[in-house]
Design a protein around this motif. Structure first.
Motif, mmCIF file in Angstrom:
data_model
loop_
_atom_site.group_PDB
_atom_site.id
_atom_site.type_symbol
_atom_site.label_atom_id
_atom_site.label_comp_id
_atom_site.label_asym_id
_atom_site.label_seq_id
_atom_site.Cartn_x
_atom_site.Cartn_y
_atom_site.Cartn_z
ATOM 1 N N VAL A 28 0.842 -1.188 -0.147
ATOM 2 C CA VAL A 28 -0.005 0.110 -0.102
ATOM 3 C C VAL A 28 0.873 1.376 0.013
ATOM 4 C CG1 VAL A 28 -1.717 1.253 1.382
ATOM 5 C CG2 VAL A 28 -1.840 -1.077 1.172
ATOM 6 N N ASN A 29 1.836 1.172 0.602
ATOM 7 C CA ASN A 29 2.556 2.379 1.169
ATOM 8 C C ASN A 29 3.223 3.160 -0.390
ATOM 9 O OD1 ASN A 29 1.917 2.415 3.872
ATOM 10 N ND2 ASN A 29 4.009 1.561 4.398
ATOM 11 N N PRO A 30 3.644 2.225 -1.315
ATOM 12 C CA PRO A 30 4.198 2.967 -2.558
ATOM 13 C C PRO A 30 3.269 4.013 -3.110
ATOM 14 C CG PRO A 30 4.790 0.879 -2.440
ATOM 15 C CD PRO A 30 3.711 0.992 -1.265
ATOM 16 N N PHE A 31 1.812 3.675 -3.000
ATOM 17 C CA PHE A 31 0.827 4.601 -3.395
ATOM 18 C C PHE A 31 0.201 5.604 -2.652
ATOM 19 C CE2 PHE A 31 0.298 0.377 -5.096
ATOM 20 C CZ PHE A 31 0.354 0.431 -6.383
ATOM 21 N N LEU A 37 2.572 9.081 9.029
ATOM 22 C CA LEU A 37 1.427 9.083 9.921
ATOM 23 C C LEU A 37 0.153 8.512 9.235
ATOM 24 C CD1 LEU A 37 -0.017 9.267 12.553
ATOM 25 C CD2 LEU A 37 -0.517 11.853 12.229
ATOM 26 N N LEU A 38 0.226 9.100 7.974
ATOM 27 C CA LEU A 38 -0.787 8.794 7.191
ATOM 28 C C LEU A 38 -0.742 7.581 6.716
ATOM 29 C CD1 LEU A 38 -3.284 9.579 5.297
ATOM 30 C CD2 LEU A 38 -1.834 10.188 3.646
ATOM 31 N N GLN A 39 0.472 6.745 6.420
ATOM 32 C CA GLN A 39 0.657 5.529 5.847
ATOM 33 C C GLN A 39 0.429 4.478 7.110
ATOM 34 O OE1 GLN A 39 5.047 5.324 4.876
ATOM 35 N NE2 GLN A 39 4.791 6.372 2.958
ATOM 36 N N VAL A 40 0.634 5.115 8.309
ATOM 37 C CA VAL A 40 0.435 4.066 9.103
ATOM 38 C C VAL A 40 -1.176 3.997 9.517
ATOM 39 C CG1 VAL A 40 0.749 3.857 11.887
ATOM 40 C CG2 VAL A 40 2.818 4.087 10.373
ATOM 41 N N CYS A 41 -1.742 5.108 9.618
ATOM 42 C CA CYS A 41 -3.115 5.164 9.615
ATOM 43 C C CYS A 41 -4.063 4.298 8.777
ATOM 44 C CB CYS A 41 -3.669 6.421 9.660
ATOM 45 S SG CYS A 41 -3.323 7.538 11.050
ATOM 46 N N VAL A 42 -3.524 4.171 7.228
ATOM 47 C CA VAL A 42 -3.944 3.578 6.250
ATOM 48 C C VAL A 42 -3.509 2.111 6.451
ATOM 49 C CG1 VAL A 42 -4.030 3.191 3.752
ATOM 50 C CG2 VAL A 42 -4.145 5.432 4.654
ATOM 51 N N ASP A 43 -2.602 1.764 6.745
ATOM 52 C CA ASP A 43 -2.227 0.401 6.860
ATOM 53 C C ASP A 43 -2.946 -0.240 8.108
ATOM 54 O OD1 ASP A 43 -0.091 0.515 5.220
ATOM 55 O OD2 ASP A 43 1.319 0.800 6.591
#
Length: 64
Positions: A28-31, A37-43
């Protein structure tokens, strides 16, 4: 209804979370923007429903 041992539930959670925590961020993080913080929240927003609505109900069904 017999409730399974909480140690067994914790073990199931652990073994279900390890691959999800390992692979979901890589996929997910490449997108996402570079904002950590946003990456962790989405994960977490992806992983928690998988555990809550797929893994644990399935495990409870087979442990009955």
């Amino acid at each position: 209804m017999k409730i399974p041992n909480k140690h067994l539930i914790a073990t199931i959670n652990y073994f279900a979370l390890v691959p999800l925590v390992y692979f979901i961020p890589e996929l997910v993080n490449p997108f996402l923007p570079v904002n950590k913080l946003l990456q962790v929240c989405v994960d977490v927003a992806i992983i928690v429903p998988i555990i809550s609505y797929i893994v644990m109900p399935t495990a409870m069904k087979y442990l009955k």
